[in-house]
Write an enzyme that holds these catalytic residues in place. Structure first.
Site, PDB file in Angstrom:
ATOM      1  N   ASP A 116      -0.357  -0.584  -4.827  1.00  0.00           N
ATOM      2  CA  ASP A 116      -1.271   0.434  -5.797  1.00  0.00           C
ATOM      3  C   ASP A 116      -0.856   1.519  -6.193  1.00  0.00           C
ATOM      4  OD1 ASP A 116      -1.112   1.300  -3.189  1.00  0.00           O
ATOM      5  OD2 ASP A 116      -3.271   0.829  -2.066  1.00  0.00           O
ATOM      6  N   ASN A 117      -0.501   2.291  -5.750  1.00  0.00           N
ATOM      7  CA  ASN A 117       0.505   3.345  -6.318  1.00  0.00           C
ATOM      8  C   ASN A 117       1.775   3.636  -5.577  1.00  0.00           C
ATOM      9  OD1 ASN A 117      -1.828   4.682  -4.160  1.00  0.00           O
ATOM     10  ND2 ASN A 117      -0.285   5.403  -3.207  1.00  0.00           N
TER      11      ASN A 117
ATOM     12  N   CYS B   9      -5.134   4.250  -3.339  1.00  0.00           N
ATOM     13  CA  CYS B   9      -5.247   3.099  -3.565  1.00  0.00           C
ATOM     14  C   CYS B   9      -6.661   2.987  -4.339  1.00  0.00           C
ATOM     15  CB  CYS B   9      -5.627   2.761  -1.551  1.00  0.00           C
ATOM     16  SG  CYS B   9      -4.088   3.785  -1.049  1.00  0.00           S
TER      17      CYS B   9
ATOM     18  N   ASP C 141       0.796  -0.828   0.380  1.00  0.00           N
ATOM     19  CA  ASP C 141      -0.363   0.048   0.407  1.00  0.00           C
ATOM     20  C   ASP C 141       0.646   1.368  -0.154  1.00  0.00           C
ATOM     21  OD1 ASP C 141      -1.995   1.738   0.101  1.00  0.00           O
ATOM     22  OD2 ASP C 141      -3.122   0.217   1.772  1.00  0.00           O
ATOM     23  N   ASP C 142       0.987   1.756  -0.690  1.00  0.00           N
ATOM     24  CA  ASP C 142       1.714   3.420  -0.955  1.00  0.00           C
ATOM     25  C   ASP C 142       2.592   3.082  -0.950  1.00  0.00           C
ATOM     26  OD1 ASP C 142      -1.378   4.722  -0.853  1.00  0.00           O
ATOM     27  OD2 ASP C 142      -0.366   5.512   0.863  1.00  0.00           O
TER      28      ASP C 142
END
Ligand SMILES: *[C@@H]1O[C@H](CO)[C@@H](O)[C@H](O)[C@H]1NC(C)=O
Ligand SMILES: *[C@@H]1O[C@H](CO)[C@@H](O)[C@H](O)[C@H]1NC(C)=O
Ligand SMILES: *[C@@H]1O[C@H](CO)[C@@H](O)[C@H](O)[C@H]1NC(C)=O
Ligand SMILES: *[C@@H]1O[C@H](CO)[C@@H](O)[C@H](O)[C@H]1NC(C)=O
Ligand SMILES: *[C@@H]1O[C@H](CO)[C@@H](O)[C@H](O)[C@H]1NC(C)=O
Length: 589
Positions: A329-330, A82, A46-47
């Site tokens: 996700d990013n 996300c 995540d991130d």
């Protein structure tokens, strides 16, 4: 609603109390599965920006995955946030086609996903339909909460442990909806370690069955910490340094955010609200350095988890029929362009994420420096490996797995050299130094092209903003995006008519090509997302930037209308995003 809360509280369980391996199957079991459809293991963090995807920070991930597979250098999020990015993964669709553009109503989140009728039409559903057993552990989608987790179940999984809000980012107080049941709150357990335990248990189940399996493992590291007991105000999100378990507290004591050329510059940079940011003062810089150390420490449990999962897969003897994927996700930025911690922009830090794939037939320790892919392509790769299909038109292409010379189908995907990141809503800033968390005027399209022109590798980032501003960075010369080659165009005021007159001729020629690609991609569907040149040149004359740069197409490209926005608004509003590509504009000769 109260009844739901009560249910959720009833579901409260003690931390670490469910660690059994009671079903008697699992590691070291005798006969291997007969050759069948491959198993698919997905790690999605995540991130995690690609800057934290290094051997020093993630040693096990590098030893177990990168050294035995392919590391893709050009992999991008479709939206630097996300929820929309994860929906692109679940639906194999560009964000302008699924229209989940934010983390909560009215523009996105789990409720809107349900309202659109997407439940039961997602990647795991399509995998189940072709005989897969499917499992998922961790973060699934924002706005999936203790209140709606029972009434709005996830679809397509044989078993699932889904992190629910407001506990999703509370590292030491995660709550899971187990098999769509009421939230179980684990006060005092470290989220990623729990995700690890649960994943290993599901893997035991998966390995004991005869069917091929898919497992999604989605820890929250290195996302910012959010205290589940603090209500968010509409102006301020309480997002702070990620937390870590005690065993990692001693690590990275001297680590600092890399002082790249764009780090806290003396002059403001970028466009829209970014160019209004003040220089970070010393205490702010100290804070983001500590924040960075928190990110690295929170990634350590993720790295351990990768090692444990690989141990289990190898002990089970299934690696010759299992593809393992690692991505995020990013991305994430801090300090660059004077920014507070955060994502939601179209700069490299925000959109470029790790992608590693290891699996049978793939080379070991290779870096793919040629192709560019995005989340929809990753999703499409799962579908293709499984022989599955969505029940609607998807926007992806299979990623080149480098399965070898003999594999023609595989090689055709090498031409994929572009990626579009879209954004329509508020920019979000994180950390204790932000005054308001949200930034308006954050609607843009960023095209990323990595190709060859005249035998030389070229990499460009081209962005069109709702404010009328444009950015063009030559990433070979300027990897940190400090020299906007179109800065001169932006001084003419908001929403000004497009006039490239002041831009040097060579740059204009490039600008017209990149804008044409953006024009096609911003409303693309299916094949035109994969082969945008095909929409511009239906006769198939052009399929690379090199070919498109041919002078004989100068007039064609210059005459195409330029992408622009009528004004800045929240949410994807097609009518404000002008013009919409029309096949009548294609090259005729
Ligand atoms: C996309 O969602 C927005 C709200 O976020 C809505 O206003 C718009 O009409 C939707 N567009 C389409 C094409 O469904
Ligand atoms: C997993 O779920 C699918 C769809 O419901 C079902 O057909 C399959 O039998 C399940 N697998 C196991 C091992 O229960
Ligand atoms: C969580 O655990 C901490 C430490 O054991 C305790 O102080 C706190 O009251 C607990 N919170 C809840 C909501 O149970
Ligand atoms: C640094 O800037 C922040 C606002 O961004 C402010 O709250 C803080 O007081 C400043 N610190 C110093 C030492 O100037
Ligand atoms: C958004 O951009 C427009 C056009 O450049 C400008 O007039 C307006 O002040 C901006 N709003 C914010 C909140 O920055």
């Amino acid at each position: 609603m109260l009844a739901h809360l009560a249910l959720c509280l009833l579901g409260l369980v003690a931390a670490g109390g469910d660690g059994g391996h009671g079903h008697g199957h699992g590691k070291g079991k005798g006969p291997k599965k007969p050759a069948s459809k491959p198993n698919i293991v997905l790690f999605i963090t995540d991130d995690q920006d690609v800057g934290t995807h290094t051997r020093e920070i993630m040693p096990r991930t590098f030893e177990r995955l990168v050294d035995h597979g392919v590391n893709y250098e050009n992999f991008f999020t479709p939206v630097s946030l996300c929820c929309p990015s994860r929906v692109s993964l679940l639906r194999t669709q560009a964000a302008h086609n699924h229209n989940i553009t934010f983390v909560e109503l009215p523009h996105g989140g789990w409720q809107k996903f349900n309202d659109y009728g997407y439940v039961s039409h997602t990647l795991p559903d399509f995998l189940q339909a072709v005989g897969y057993n499917t499992y998922y552990v961790g973060k699934y989608m924002n706005d999936h909460t203790v209140k709606n987790c029972v009434e709005l179940p996830v679809s397509g999984f044989n078993a699932s442990d889904i992190l629910v809000d407001p506990y999703t980012y509370d590292y030491w107080r995660p709550a899971f909806s187990v098999n769509n049941g009421p939230a179980e709150i684990h006060n005092g357990s470290y989220s990623t370690d729990l995700v690890g335990e649960k994943s290993l248990r599901h893997l035991d189940t998966a390995l004991a069955a005869d069917e091929p399996f898919f497992i999604g493992i989605a820890p929250i590291g290195p996302h910012s910490y959010m205290d589940s007991s603090k209500r968010e105000s509409s102006a301020r999100l309480y997002m702070d340094t990620p937390e870590w378990p005690e065993r990692h507290a001693h690590m990275f004591m001297d680590a600092k955010v890399p002082r790249t050329e764009n780090f806290n510059p003396d002059e403001p940079m970028g466009v829209s609200w970014v160019k209004t940011l003040p220089k970070l003062n010393e205490s702010n810089v100290e804070y983001i350095d500590e924040f960075y150390r928190g990110r690295l420490r929170s990634l350590q449990s993720v790295d351990e988890l990768v090692g444990q999962v690989m141990d289990k897969l190898e002990a089970a003897g299934v690696m010759e029929n299992t593809y393992v994927f690692y991505t995020a996700d990013n991305g994430f930025a801090m300090g660059s362009h004077r920014r507070q911690p955060g994502k939601t922009l179209g700069y490299e830090d925000d959109i470029k994420v790790p992608l590693v794939i290891r699996g049978p037939g793939m080379p070991e320790g290779k870096t793919d420096t040629v192709s560019s892919y995005g989340m929809v392509d990753l999703s499409r790769t799962f579908l293709d490996l499984a022989g599955a299909k969505p029940d609607y038109e998807d926007d992806g292409t299979k990623i080149n797995l480098h399965l070898g010379e003999g594999n023609k189908a595989d090689r055709t995907y090498e031409k994929h050299r572009h990626s579009l990141s879209e954004y329509w809503l508020r920019g979000i800033e994180e950390g204790k130094f932000v005054e308001a968390s949200y930034r308006d005027n954050n609607t843009y399209r960023t095209l990323r092209v990595h190709d060859e022109v005249a035998g030389q590798p070229v990499t460009y980032s081209y962005a069109v903003w709702c404010t009328g501003e444009r950015e063009l960075y030559d990433l070979v010369e300027d990897p940190y995006q400090v020299r906007n080659l179109l800065a001169g165009l932006n001084d003419v005021g908001p929403f000004a008519a497009f006039d490239a007159g002041d831009v040097p001729e060579d740059r204009q020629r490039l600008l017209h090509r990149l804008d044409a690609l953006t024009l096609v991609l911003k409303t693309c569907k299916g094949e035109s997302c994969v082969e945008p040149y095909g929409a511009l040149f239906p006769q198939g004359r052009v399929s690379t930037l090199q070919q498109a740069m041919n002078r004989k197409y100068d007039e064609f490209f210059a005459a195409l209308p330029k992408v622009h926005f009528d004004h800045c608004m929240l949410g994807f509003q097609n009518r404000l995003e002008l013009p919409e590509w029309d096949n009548a504009w294609a090259y005729k000769k």
